[in-house]
Design an enzyme around this catalytic site. Structure first.
Site, PDB file in Angstrom:
ATOM      1  CG  HIS A 102      31.756   2.805 150.594  1.00 34.62           C
ATOM      2  ND1 HIS A 102      32.100   2.296 151.824  1.00 34.62           N
ATOM      3  CD2 HIS A 102      32.208   4.091 150.573  1.00 34.62           C
ATOM      4  CE1 HIS A 102      32.723   3.227 152.538  1.00 34.62           C
ATOM      5  NE2 HIS A 102      32.798   4.317 151.804  1.00 34.62           N
ATOM      6  CB  SER A 103      35.667   1.996 150.450  1.00 30.43           C
ATOM      7  OG  SER A 103      36.970   2.105 150.945  1.00 30.43           O
ATOM      8  CG  MET A 104      37.774  -3.907 149.236  1.00 29.44           C
ATOM      9  SD  MET A 104      37.877  -5.154 150.548  1.00 29.44           S
ATOM     10  CE  MET A 104      36.134  -5.582 150.756  1.00 29.44           C
TER      11      MET A 104
END
Length: 296
Positions: A102-104
């Site tokens: 998720h994301s990073m």
């Protein structure tokens, strides 16, 4: 009623110890779950119990959650997480696995799949793919900003809160997460000290990167991605803040993209997890390999 996750603590050859949570039986296909910046393994608390036909191992990246902070004088670079992930896979006896990010964590998953493709069966990305970039001419300004922040870092202090609820409210002010969803992140990310409640995260995580990839370099990574890849894009996620990324989406021809209604952390909301879980199960079952293993 779902069983609570198992808490793990794994020491890497570097001496760094990573904490994590594991859902599911150890004989199930392994999915390594990677959280976003300043989050922790609990970001998968709603989603992982819905994926019982897989073993979900969610780690706290270094400096996050219950994992060790990097030593004094050492910076946090996104590619250092790749070294940690490969080291962790070696320690648990895992030759290759699915990776969920998720994301990073999605960016780390993509970089991992390109640099160590033999260790990755597939990547599933939640609202993240391209790393942040700079134009070449912006390099000196970026470096100066980062070094100035490092010089001033010793003057900074992590804030204290008088109560858990105060910290919860502070975290919720920075995100559209529901109170139930943000509670997962805060509960694992907060510690009680004599002076009050304080985040466990290493304050160095908020320092800017001295060097960023150029747009061309980031594109080269994405273009060389040849593992099965599925990007689950939040309808109201961070992409709206970066118009150039919206344009790049139209150039993707090796990554399946599915839009899911919700914000950047939609997987941490009950409704988002229920939508995402069957999509992930179908994706992973299609690309699971019988010769991938995990001995721990």
């Amino acid at each position: 009623m779902q069983s609570p996750p198992e808490s793990l603590s794994i020491k890497l050859p570097s001496g760094l110890t990573l904490a994590g949570l594991r859902w599911g039986a150890s004989h199930r296909p392994l999915v390594l779950a990677l959280h976003g910046w300043l989050d922790n393994a609990a970001t998968f608390n709603e989603l992982a119990p819905l994926l019982s036909d897989f073993q979900i191992l969610a780690i706290d990246f270094a400096g996050h959650g219950l994992s060790d902070h990097r030593p004094y004088g050492v910076s946090y670079h996104i590619w250092d997480n790749i070294t940690d992930v490969v080291g962790l896979m070696n320690e648990i006896g895992c030759s290759a696995c699915h990776v969920l990010g998720h994301s990073m964590g999605a960016i780390v998953a993509m970089l991992l799949a390109v640099t160590f493709p033999e260790r990755v069966q597939s990547i599933a990305l939640i609202d993240g793919l391209w790393p942040l970039t700079n134009k070449p001419e912006e390099g000196p300004t970026q470096l100066r900003k980062a070094l100035m922040r490092q010089i001033q870092h010793h003057q900074r202090r992590m804030p204290f809160y008088t109560s858990f609820d105060e910290a919860l409210a502070a975290r919720q002010r920075n995100t559209p997460l529901s109170l139930t969803a943000v509670h997962h992140i805060v509960e694992r990310g907060l510690q009680k000290l004599p002076a009050g409640w304080q985040w466990r995260n290493d304050l160095r995580l908020t320092l800017p990167s001295p060097v960023r990839l150029t747009e061309e370099q980031a594109d080269a990574f994405v273009q060389q991605l040849d593992k099965p890849s599925h990007l689950f894009l939040a309808s109201h996620g961070l992409w709206q803040q970066f118009p150039y990324l919206q344009e790049k989406m139209s150039t993707l021809n090796t990554i399946t993209v599915t839009e899911v209604l919700g914000h950047h952390h939609f997987h941490l909301e009950v409704e988002g997890a229920v939508i995402l879980a069957p999509l992930l199960r179908a994706f992973w079952h299609h690309y699971s390999e019988p010769n991938a293993y995990c001995t721990q």
